[in-house]
Design a protein around this motif. Structure first.
Motif, mmCIF file in Angstrom:
data_model
loop_
_atom_site.group_PDB
_atom_site.id
_atom_site.type_symbol
_atom_site.label_atom_id
_atom_site.label_comp_id
_atom_site.label_asym_id
_atom_site.label_seq_id
_atom_site.Cartn_x
_atom_site.Cartn_y
_atom_site.Cartn_z
ATOM 1 N N UNK A 45 1.003 -1.175 0.011
ATOM 2 C CA UNK A 45 0.166 0.059 0.443
ATOM 3 C C UNK A 45 0.662 1.593 0.176
ATOM 4 N N UNK A 46 1.869 1.291 0.717
ATOM 5 C CA UNK A 46 2.361 2.534 1.534
ATOM 6 C C UNK A 46 3.440 2.845 -0.454
ATOM 7 N N UNK A 47 3.582 1.707 -1.656
ATOM 8 C CA UNK A 47 4.139 2.054 -2.676
ATOM 9 C C UNK A 47 3.151 2.736 -3.446
ATOM 10 N N UNK A 48 1.973 2.156 -3.452
ATOM 11 C CA UNK A 48 0.524 2.691 -4.634
ATOM 12 C C UNK A 48 0.456 3.948 -3.936
ATOM 13 N N UNK A 49 0.377 5.063 -5.278
ATOM 14 C CA UNK A 49 0.462 6.223 -4.974
ATOM 15 C C UNK A 49 -0.770 6.986 -4.821
ATOM 16 N N UNK A 50 -1.173 6.495 -4.372
ATOM 17 C CA UNK A 50 -3.064 6.952 -3.568
ATOM 18 C C UNK A 50 -2.821 7.672 -2.444
ATOM 19 N N UNK A 51 -4.173 8.001 -2.638
ATOM 20 C CA UNK A 51 -5.065 9.040 -1.441
ATOM 21 C C UNK A 51 -6.222 8.236 -0.713
ATOM 22 N N UNK A 52 -6.691 8.460 0.918
ATOM 23 C CA UNK A 52 -7.884 7.210 1.040
ATOM 24 C C UNK A 52 -8.298 8.351 1.941
ATOM 25 N N UNK A 53 -9.377 8.899 1.969
ATOM 26 C CA UNK A 53 -10.522 8.956 2.797
ATOM 27 C C UNK A 53 -11.531 8.614 3.050
ATOM 28 N N UNK A 54 -11.391 8.242 4.968
ATOM 29 C CA UNK A 54 -12.995 7.585 5.026
ATOM 30 C C UNK A 54 -13.890 7.919 5.928
ATOM 31 N N UNK A 55 -14.558 7.315 6.260
ATOM 32 C CA UNK A 55 -15.621 8.267 6.951
ATOM 33 C C UNK A 55 -15.515 8.818 7.952
ATOM 34 N N UNK A 56 -14.482 8.128 8.552
ATOM 35 C CA UNK A 56 -14.942 8.370 9.990
ATOM 36 C C UNK A 56 -13.591 9.082 10.342
ATOM 37 N N UNK A 57 -12.710 10.153 9.625
ATOM 38 C CA UNK A 57 -12.105 10.736 9.331
ATOM 39 C C UNK A 57 -10.309 10.404 9.866
ATOM 40 N N UNK A 58 -10.481 9.041 10.696
ATOM 41 C CA UNK A 58 -8.836 8.497 10.903
ATOM 42 C C UNK A 58 -7.984 9.730 10.438
ATOM 43 N N UNK A 59 -8.244 10.359 11.457
ATOM 44 C CA UNK A 59 -7.052 11.949 11.931
ATOM 45 C C UNK A 59 -6.139 10.691 13.014
ATOM 46 N N UNK A 60 -4.793 11.904 13.618
ATOM 47 C CA UNK A 60 -3.422 11.646 14.240
ATOM 48 C C UNK A 60 -4.032 12.276 16.062
ATOM 49 N N UNK A 61 -4.650 11.786 16.405
ATOM 50 C CA UNK A 61 -5.500 12.660 17.858
ATOM 51 C C UNK A 61 -4.569 13.501 18.180
ATOM 52 N N UNK A 62 -2.864 13.160 18.449
ATOM 53 C CA UNK A 62 -2.230 13.510 19.405
ATOM 54 C C UNK A 62 -1.512 14.727 18.312
ATOM 55 N N UNK A 63 -1.398 14.389 17.100
ATOM 56 C CA UNK A 63 -1.140 16.178 16.168
ATOM 57 C C UNK A 63 -2.094 16.904 15.590
ATOM 58 N N UNK A 64 -1.241 18.041 15.510
ATOM 59 C CA UNK A 64 -2.095 19.480 15.144
ATOM 60 C C UNK A 64 -2.861 19.132 13.612
ATOM 61 N N UNK A 65 -3.339 20.009 13.249
ATOM 62 C CA UNK A 65 -3.775 20.326 12.005
ATOM 63 C C UNK A 65 -3.196 19.876 11.124
ATOM 64 N N UNK A 66 -1.960 20.437 11.609
ATOM 65 C CA UNK A 66 -0.615 20.959 10.333
ATOM 66 C C UNK A 66 -0.108 20.005 10.520
ATOM 67 N N UNK A 67 -0.148 19.248 11.493
ATOM 68 C CA UNK A 67 1.143 17.901 11.577
ATOM 69 C C UNK A 67 0.877 16.668 11.069
ATOM 70 N N UNK A 68 -0.295 16.690 11.136
ATOM 71 C CA UNK A 68 -1.408 15.880 10.909
ATOM 72 C C UNK A 68 -0.950 15.470 9.021
ATOM 73 N N UNK A 69 -0.737 16.879 8.435
ATOM 74 C CA UNK A 69 -0.773 16.799 7.442
ATOM 75 C C UNK A 69 0.907 16.369 6.637
#
Length: 283
Positions: free
Chosen positions: A74-98
């Motif tokens: 998966x990490x070698x495929x040029x993909x972006x995946x957006x899930x219904x439940x967001x799946x953000x890193x809760x311990x990181x700011x918006x900027x650092x999530x990116x």
């Protein structure tokens, strides 16, 4: 070109089903994937992402992602995946999530500006609304400028106003970055607005494939009726205009005059009805 020919067992249901899909997708297109629950929509996206194993082949822009002899990680495929439940890193700011995805500060700033999140980049995910969190998830998915953007019902938990806003932002990002986008959706107005192609799965098989208008549009008969719906488009055809209205899970077309068209706006709730055999539309 994306060339897909896969087969995979589907779990669930009272009898075993197989996901069997042969499909070619033009690069840069926006494809909506719809169908009843259990039809294989999410499994299809996860297989493209490399999160599920399958038999067959997947070639993306000439690159082999799946063959009988290999499966690209998966990490070698040029993909972006957006899930219904967001799946953000809760311990990181918006900027650092990116930045966790790719340390490209310029791109991160550009994406945050496009989605009106610049002023929130230092905030933690739990302090954001659902719509804001989903926009962060969308930005994060675009941080590697993916060839393929996969979205699994990304807007289904949001209210109609926020859905409409994010639909525009999704389309803007899709066009700006020239990404090929596949999005699972059950919302006909969403499919109509965003996609140039709609594929329908049922019990793991492709049962319909065409433009959203060809797949979704069901013009009501001449019987008397009156329904409320959302005006999602006004088409100008020669000397007449055609209003496209989403009513429940259907789209209908109603012929209106140019004068009537001038009094209506996209996104407005309207009544669609018929008297005798002539449909009418009003606010």
């Amino acid at each position: 070109m994306i060339d897909i020919a896969i087969e995979k067992d589907l779990d669930g249901g009272h009898k075993p089903n197989k996901l069997t899909i042969e499909l070619k997708i033009e690069m840069g297109s926006f494809v909506a994937v719809s169908g009843p629950s259990g039809s294989g929509k999410t499994t299809f996206l996860r297989t493209l992402a490399g999160l599920e194993e399958a038999k067959g082949t997947i070639y993306v822009d000439g690159e082999a992602w799946l063959t009988p002899k290999q499966m690209l990680a998966p990490h070698k495929r040029s993909i972006g995946f957006v899930f219904q439940d967001y799946a953000l890193f809760s311990n990181m700011s918006v900027y650092h999530n990116l930045l966790y995805v790719q340390r490209d500060h310029e791109l991160a700033e550009e994406l945050l500006a496009m989605t009106e999140l610049s002023e929130l980049k230092s905030r933690m995910p739990h302090t954001l609304s659902g719509g804001q969190q989903q926009r962060v998830a969308l930005c994060r998915a675009m941080m590697k400028r993916p060839k393929l953007l996969l979205m699994d019902e990304p807007l289904s938990a949001l209210d109609p106003a926020m859905r409409s806003k994010l639909q525009k932002e999704i389309l803007d990002l899709h066009k700006k970055f020239g990404t090929t986008t596949l999005m699972v959706s059950h919302d006909p107005s969403e499919i109509y607005r965003l996609a140039n192609r709609n594929i329908v799965l049922e019990a793991g098989r492709l049962v319909n494939d065409g433009s959203p208008k060809e797949v979704l549009l069901k013009t009501q008969g001449s019987q008397k009726f009156s329904f409320r719906g959302e005006l999602i488009d006004i088409l100008h055809v020669d000397v007449i205009c055609v209003a496209v209205v989403a009513i429940g899970q259907q789209l209908v077309e109603v012929v209106i005059s140019k004068q009537e068209a001038q009094t209506l706006r996209i996104g407005q709730t309207v009544n669609v009805g018929t008297k005798a055999f002539a449909p009418i539309i009003n606010r």
